[in-house]
Design an enzyme around this catalytic site. Structure first.
Site, mmCIF file in Angstrom:
data_model
loop_
_atom_site.group_PDB
_atom_site.id
_atom_site.type_symbol
_atom_site.label_atom_id
_atom_site.label_comp_id
_atom_site.label_asym_id
_atom_site.label_seq_id
_atom_site.Cartn_x
_atom_site.Cartn_y
_atom_site.Cartn_z
ATOM 1 N N ASN A 36 9.188 -19.932 10.876
ATOM 2 C CA ASN A 36 9.029 -20.456 12.230
ATOM 3 C C ASN A 36 7.819 -21.383 12.186
ATOM 4 O OD1 ASN A 36 7.991 -20.891 14.866
ATOM 5 N ND2 ASN A 36 9.154 -19.160 15.643
ATOM 6 N N GLU A 67 12.056 -23.021 15.598
ATOM 7 C CA GLU A 67 11.142 -23.638 16.570
ATOM 8 C C GLU A 67 10.681 -25.007 16.083
ATOM 9 O OE1 GLU A 67 8.325 -21.814 19.856
ATOM 10 O OE2 GLU A 67 8.239 -20.583 18.049
ATOM 11 N N TYR A 80 17.176 -18.262 15.448
ATOM 12 C CA TYR A 80 15.950 -18.093 16.238
ATOM 13 C C TYR A 80 16.344 -17.309 17.489
ATOM 14 C CZ TYR A 80 11.913 -19.234 19.176
ATOM 15 O OH TYR A 80 10.811 -19.152 19.999
ATOM 16 N N ASP A 87 13.583 -16.220 12.527
ATOM 17 C CA ASP A 87 12.684 -15.522 13.435
ATOM 18 C C ASP A 87 13.582 -14.734 14.379
ATOM 19 O OD1 ASP A 87 10.921 -14.610 15.309
ATOM 20 O OD2 ASP A 87 10.256 -16.586 15.994
ATOM 21 N N ASN A 124 12.566 -12.190 16.081
ATOM 22 C CA ASN A 124 11.739 -11.768 17.211
ATOM 23 C C ASN A 124 11.815 -10.275 17.501
ATOM 24 O OD1 ASN A 124 9.882 -13.513 18.591
ATOM 25 N ND2 ASN A 124 11.592 -14.893 18.994
ATOM 26 N N ASP A 177 1.797 -19.492 14.161
ATOM 27 C CA ASP A 177 1.431 -18.071 14.236
ATOM 28 C C ASP A 177 2.338 -17.218 13.358
ATOM 29 O OD1 ASP A 177 3.505 -18.737 15.959
ATOM 30 O OD2 ASP A 177 2.761 -17.577 17.658
ATOM 31 N N HIS A 178 3.396 -17.811 12.814
ATOM 32 C CA HIS A 178 4.255 -17.165 11.813
ATOM 33 C C HIS A 178 3.909 -17.722 10.438
ATOM 34 C CE1 HIS A 178 7.424 -15.613 14.699
ATOM 35 N NE2 HIS A 178 6.828 -16.516 15.454
#
Length: 269
Positions: free
Chosen positions: A11, A38, A113, A156, A158, A258-259
């Site tokens: 991501n 993303e 995603y 991702d 999540n 942040d990933h």
């Protein structure tokens, strides 16, 4: 003997903003296939030329302005899978799939995603959480109805499904990404015919994270991570699993996502 196929999922949290980081990743790891989430770029503005200069001659992507977006970048020929579903009838660019034709054989790759789900883990009052649950249910039904072979599912997702996929199982049980409605659904999706390739290498009782919030000033010291990024394979690919790495240092690169990227090597037995 054919060499290993190296696949990375990441991501990237804005492809155009972090193109220099993708170049750094490419130089360090020399991946054959990179699955991004993303990307945050509409298709007409997708930086195809810059990616081809990095060696990714074959591209398959779906994007929109400002958020979401997925892409498969490959050094090997790609054949996009036709007639992919429009999950939850939203057309929000959360899935691409293609056959990757490698020297050691073709591999079907799905790049997802999954919606984050907002903050409140109650589908009755939070439409974002309801969308997340419905999205996973639809994927599960779809994979349950087909026979998958030589297939890799990445992205991702999540959801951090296992106790040691989060920094505190007890404290995060009511936090979106680790709630029972999510983890149970992800387990059912896995059971449609996949093996958790990351946990093939790292036992479930060991901590394993791929995401650290921007809110953590010293992410390494606090290490309050979650494993939101995943690589799954069908059982016929398990004999080819030869290496896996979470690229933790990428969280300290300049203007990082942040990933962090996750790398998997598949080698012919």
């Amino acid at each position: 003997m054919p060499e290993a196929m190296r696949l990375v999922t990441w991501n990237i949290n804005s492809l155009r903003l972090r193109l220099p980081l993708l170049e750094k990743l490419t130089t360090h790891l020399l991946p054959d296939v990179v699955c991004l989430q993303e990307t945050k770029v509409p298709d007409p503005l997708f930086p195809a030329e810059a990616l081809r200069e990095l060696g990714y001659e074959h591209l398959h992507y779906r994007g929109m302005k400002g958020y979401n977006g997925v892409a498969i970048l490959s050094r090997h020929p790609l054949e996009p899978l036709p007639d992919m579903p429009d999950w939850c009838d939203k057309e929000d660019c959360r899935h691409v799939a293609a056959m990757v034709h490698t020297p050691q054989g073709s591999v079907e790759v799905h790049d997802f995603y999954i919606p984050a789900g907002g903050d409140e883990p109650d589908p009755d009052i939070n439409p974002k959480f309801a969308h997340k649950l419905a999205f996973v249910d639809e994927i599960t039904d779809w994979f349950s109805a087909r026979s998958s072979a030589r297939t890799v599912l990445v992205g991702d997702l999540n959801i951090a499904p296992l106790e040691h996929d989060v920094w505190s199982h007890k404290q995060l049980l009511k936090i979106v990404s680790h709630t029972p409605p999510e983890t149970q659904r992800l387990g059912r999706l896995l059971d449609t015919g996949f093996v958790d390739a990351m946990r093939h290498f790292v036992p479930p009782e060991e901590k394993l994270y791929t995401w650290w919030s921007y809110r953590n000033r010293d992410w390494q010291k606090s290490d309050r991570g979650r494993r939101l990024d995943h690589i799954w394979v069908t059982p016929d690919l398990v004999p080819e699993l030869s290496g896996m790495m979470v690229i933790r240092e990428a969280r300290d690169w300049a203007s990082p996502s942040d990933h962090v990227p996750v790398m998997l090597d598949l080698s012919p037995p």
